[in-house]
Design a protein around this motif. Structure first.
Motif, PDB file in Angstrom:
ATOM      1  N   PRO A  19       0.818  -1.229   0.000  1.00  0.00           N
ATOM      2  CA  PRO A  19       0.000   0.000   0.000  1.00  0.00           C
ATOM      3  C   PRO A  19       0.847   1.273   0.000  1.00  0.00           C
ATOM      4  CG  PRO A  19      -0.860  -1.574   1.578  1.00  0.00           C
ATOM      5  CD  PRO A  19       0.456  -2.116   1.110  1.00  0.00           C
ATOM      6  N   ILE A  20       2.030   1.202   0.620  1.00  0.00           N
ATOM      7  CA  ILE A  20       2.882   2.396   0.670  1.00  0.00           C
ATOM      8  C   ILE A  20       3.463   2.680  -0.711  1.00  0.00           C
ATOM      9  CG2 ILE A  20       4.960   3.401   1.706  1.00  0.00           C
ATOM     10  CD1 ILE A  20       4.352   1.772   4.196  1.00  0.00           C
ATOM     11  N   TRP A  22       2.196   1.699  -3.542  1.00  0.00           N
ATOM     12  CA  TRP A  22       1.081   2.123  -4.379  1.00  0.00           C
ATOM     13  C   TRP A  22       0.730   3.586  -4.111  1.00  0.00           C
ATOM     14  CZ3 TRP A  22      -3.709   3.503  -2.302  1.00  0.00           C
ATOM     15  CH2 TRP A  22      -4.705   3.775  -3.240  1.00  0.00           C
ATOM     16  N   PHE A  23       0.775   3.978  -2.826  1.00  0.00           N
ATOM     17  CA  PHE A  23       0.449   5.369  -2.481  1.00  0.00           C
ATOM     18  C   PHE A  23       1.507   6.319  -3.045  1.00  0.00           C
ATOM     19  CE2 PHE A  23      -0.830   8.643   0.840  1.00  0.00           C
ATOM     20  CZ  PHE A  23      -2.084   8.825   0.307  1.00  0.00           C
ATOM     21  N   ILE A  26       0.577   7.149  -6.357  1.00  0.00           N
ATOM     22  CA  ILE A  26      -0.498   8.153  -6.402  1.00  0.00           C
ATOM     23  C   ILE A  26       0.091   9.565  -6.486  1.00  0.00           C
ATOM     24  CG2 ILE A  26      -2.398   9.188  -5.055  1.00  0.00           C
ATOM     25  CD1 ILE A  26      -3.177   6.537  -6.221  1.00  0.00           C
ATOM     26  N   ILE A  34      -6.284   8.911 -10.944  1.00  0.00           N
ATOM     27  CA  ILE A  34      -6.421   8.428  -9.573  1.00  0.00           C
ATOM     28  C   ILE A  34      -7.832   7.937  -9.318  1.00  0.00           C
ATOM     29  CG2 ILE A  34      -6.317   9.085  -7.152  1.00  0.00           C
ATOM     30  CD1 ILE A  34      -4.169  11.145  -8.005  1.00  0.00           C
ATOM     31  N   TYR A 233      -5.973  13.527  -4.210  1.00  0.00           N
ATOM     32  CA  TYR A 233      -5.164  12.491  -3.579  1.00  0.00           C
ATOM     33  C   TYR A 233      -3.685  12.602  -3.896  1.00  0.00           C
ATOM     34  CZ  TYR A 233      -8.918   9.842  -1.429  1.00  0.00           C
ATOM     35  OH  TYR A 233      -9.939   9.449  -0.618  1.00  0.00           O
ATOM     36  N   ILE A 236      -2.287  14.825  -1.347  1.00  0.00           N
ATOM     37  CA  ILE A 236      -2.263  14.141  -0.050  1.00  0.00           C
ATOM     38  C   ILE A 236      -1.062  13.206   0.029  1.00  0.00           C
ATOM     39  CG2 ILE A 236      -3.449  12.386   1.332  1.00  0.00           C
ATOM     40  CD1 ILE A 236      -6.086  13.706   0.521  1.00  0.00           C
ATOM     41  N   ALA A 240       2.060  13.425   2.514  1.00  0.00           N
ATOM     42  CA  ALA A 240       2.270  12.287   3.419  1.00  0.00           C
ATOM     43  C   ALA A 240       3.725  11.826   3.368  1.00  0.00           C
ATOM     44  CB  ALA A 240       1.340  11.136   3.044  1.00  0.00           C
ATOM     45  N   PHE A 241       4.297  11.798   2.163  1.00  0.00           N
ATOM     46  CA  PHE A 241       5.683  11.335   2.056  1.00  0.00           C
ATOM     47  C   PHE A 241       6.692  12.389   2.517  1.00  0.00           C
ATOM     48  CE2 PHE A 241       3.703   8.042  -0.492  1.00  0.00           C
ATOM     49  CZ  PHE A 241       4.331   6.936   0.037  1.00  0.00           C
TER      50      PHE A 241
ATOM     51  N   MET B 120       1.755   9.163   8.730  1.00  0.00           N
ATOM     52  CA  MET B 120       0.822   9.838   9.629  1.00  0.00           C
ATOM     53  C   MET B 120      -0.525   9.105   9.594  1.00  0.00           C
ATOM     54  SD  MET B 120       1.544  13.853   8.872  1.00  0.00           S
ATOM     55  CE  MET B 120       1.210  13.757   7.115  1.00  0.00           C
ATOM     56  N   ALA B 123      -2.765  10.225   6.923  1.00  0.00           N
ATOM     57  CA  ALA B 123      -2.380   9.739   5.586  1.00  0.00           C
ATOM     58  C   ALA B 123      -2.840   8.296   5.395  1.00  0.00           C
ATOM     59  CB  ALA B 123      -0.875   9.846   5.398  1.00  0.00           C
TER      60      ALA B 123
END
Lengths: 269, 298
Positions: A19-20, A22-23, A26, A34, A233, A236, A240-241, B120, B123
């Motif tokens: 999931p990370i 894949w994110f 994004i 997306i 997204y 986001i 997030a990263f 987070m 996130a």
């Protein structure tokens, strides 16, 4: 047996990492790949959207707010927490147990239950929507952890070293500053890193305090919505990263102390 | 002793006795500011009603709260989602820890298993919101695996929405328990295991009869810390479900937040806060003293 073991571990590793990854993809996609009628598994990668995101949103400002609020809160925690930990670890006095457990029990406090009074208090001092309020809230939230982690490391320092310094005429504060603090540096760093991560992650207090100027990264994410684009997204993921990599570096730095830090000194190793 | 030696400094008995209190005072005063003050304020505010002009109503907020089904539902949902989450996290974390702690590559595995915890929580909530809901990825993947359910709307069913919350929390926070369990297992005496092995005990027998019982104090602390965090679950609810469908997935934390900051009924929300604070005090007094070592051994 060993094959099944490795297979299970690999499967869980994939569940953790996929999931990370894949994110991350994004963050690298154009907006229309997306949320599409049919999910797109092999998107076109581009960083062109980043310029638009940085132009439209004050991302560096979010980053600066996070950096200020988190480092400020860690500083407050250490400034107040180290002397407290020293007293708990090294002195015998009436009420030591009760004070120690009181400090620890503040960790169990539900943020939602203190949110209203905190909102009113900060409002009273005109601190709402400021980095200062975030700093104080994060420091309050992490104080118990910092005190207990550092206390646990201080308790391992042999008394003989202090006794020798004391016979040489060093004062208690001098002993704390020149002997205890240098000797429990790993504990202080562990406490600081864990407090920083929790502060970086904090959501509920932040949501209540920040409303325009003080947005840090954790709550800024919730801003990337509304408007005709829906939830943005890729912005986001990008933000997030921006928080993920510094945290990853910090955790690698203290990886052998992590379990001890997370249990506030209760589990060594 | 020669005359050049520095005399040992003698302080008054009062200063000597007061020193630790001086050292503790700043931290304790700061903490009282976020525990004692909010408690008193919430208690005061819970007897008031009104948004701007406050009016004393006594216990009316409490009387309304204890017959408010949305409050009880949020409590039920918190306990249901929470216990499921904690149970699943425990089983996965313990399994992975047991499988990995004697592995020569344990450090590498540990970093990979840790990754979800380093994002987070907001996130992570968006990751799963996109996977389940907005991006419809999970529905699509299930379809590729032969599911005929088509496009599942995970927010339309209470149990599916709860499941999304559970998965989000499990994915992010299983590493917390895992890290602690691995450290606990690694800290145990290798020779005990070795002796049991030489006596012919099989691996599961060693694990369940020797390692697991020895690990009990570590497990207790880890579960208490994680349990408290799960009981105050807020972020995934705020980001993913917002209580939908029909408020069935609200947690107590979200109930208080929504009542106070969306409906602006702060008096009513304060009554709920007071009940939560009382529960927290009882819980923390019993759990904290039971599972954490006190300072007496110093």
């Amino acid at each position: 047996m060993n094959a099944i073991r490795k297979l299970t571990l690999s499967l869980w590793a994939i569940i953790c990492a996929l999931p990370i990854i894949w994110f991350a993809s994004i963050a690298l996609r154009p907006h229309n790949e997306i949320i599409a009628p049919q999910p797109i598994y092999f998107p076109t990668f581009t960083t062109e959207t980043w310029a638009k995101i940085f132009a439209e949103w004050p991302i560096m400002n979010y980053f600066k707010n996070s950096l200020l609020a988190v480092s400020g809160s860690v500083f407050i925690c250490l400034l107040l927490g180290i002397p407290a930990a020293y007293a708990l670890a090294r002195y015998k006095f009436k009420g030591r147990e009760d004070i120690g457990f009181y400090i620890l029990s503040t960790k169990m406090m539900a943020p939602a239950a203190v949110a209203i009074p905190m909102f009113v208090l900060f409002g009273h001092f005109h601190l709402l929507d400021t980095v200062w309020a975030l700093m104080l809230a994060y420091a309050a939230m992490n104080m118990s952890i910092v005190v207990w982690i550092i206390r646990s490391y201080m308790m391992e320092i042999p008394h003989e070293i202090e006794d020798a310094a004391r016979t040489d005429g060093a004062s208690d504060l001098r002993i704390l500053w020149s002997i205890i603090i240098p000797m429990c540096m790993p504990g202080i760093i562990t406490a600081a890193v864990i407090a920083a991560i929790f502060a970086m992650n904090e959501y509920l207090f932040t949501l209540i305090i920040a409303s325009q100027h003080a947005y840090p990264l954790s709550v800024a994410l919730a801003n990337f919505s509304g408007g005709s684009d829906g939830i943005i997204y890729n912005a986001i993921a990008l933000v997030a990263f921006m928080a993920f990599f510094p945290v990853l570096l910090l955790v690698i730095l203290i990886q052998n102390h992590l379990s001890r830090g997370l249990t506030m000194g209760a589990v060594k190793g | 002793m020669t005359t050049t030696a520095r005399p040992i400094r003698r302080r008054s008995a009062f200063m000597r006795n007061a020193f630790p209190y001086f050292m503790l005072a700043p931290a304790v005063i700061f903490l009282l500011g976020i525990t004692l003050y909010p408690g008193i304020y919430a208690l005061y505010r819970s007897t008031m009603t009104g948004k701007f002009k406050l009016e004393f109503v006594g216990l009316q907020n409490y009387r309304e709260l204890i017959v408010d089904s949305t409050f009880w539902e949020s409590l039920y949902n918190t306990l249901l989602v929470g216990s499921l989450t904690l149970a699943i996290e425990f089983v996965i974390a313990m399994t992975m820890a047991a499988l990995v702690y004697r592995d020569p590559w344990v450090k590498a595995w540990r970093i990979v298993f840790l990754l979800p915890m380093l994002l987070m929580p907001s996130a992570v909530s968006y990751i799963w919101k996109l996977l389940f809901n907005d991006g419809r990825i999970i529905s699509d993947l299930l379809g590729k695996l032969g599911s005929t359910l088509g496009n599942i709307d995970f927010m339309s069913s209470t149990s599916l929405a709860r499941m999304v919350l559970v998965i989000t929390d499990v994915w992010q926070w299983t590493p917390f328990l895992f890290i602690i369990f691995v450290a606990g297992l690694q800290g145990m005496d290798k020779e005990v295991e070795e002796a049991a092995r030489l006596d012919g005990a099989t691996w599961p027998k060693i694990f369940f009869n020797i390692s697991l019982p020895l690990l009990r104090p570590v497990i207790a602390i880890a579960l208490v810390l994680r349990g408290v965090d799960i009981l105050t679950m807020f972020t995934p609810v705020h980001v993913i479900t917002q209580g939908s469908p029909a408020g069935h997935t609200e947690t107590v934390s979200y109930f208080i937040y929504r009542t106070a900051f969306k409906s602006f009924e702060q008096g009513y929300a304060s009554a709920a806060s007071v009940l939560v604070l009382i529960a927290t005090i009882i819980l923390s007094q019993t759990l904290v003293r039971r599972f954490f070592r006190s300072g007496t051994e110093a």
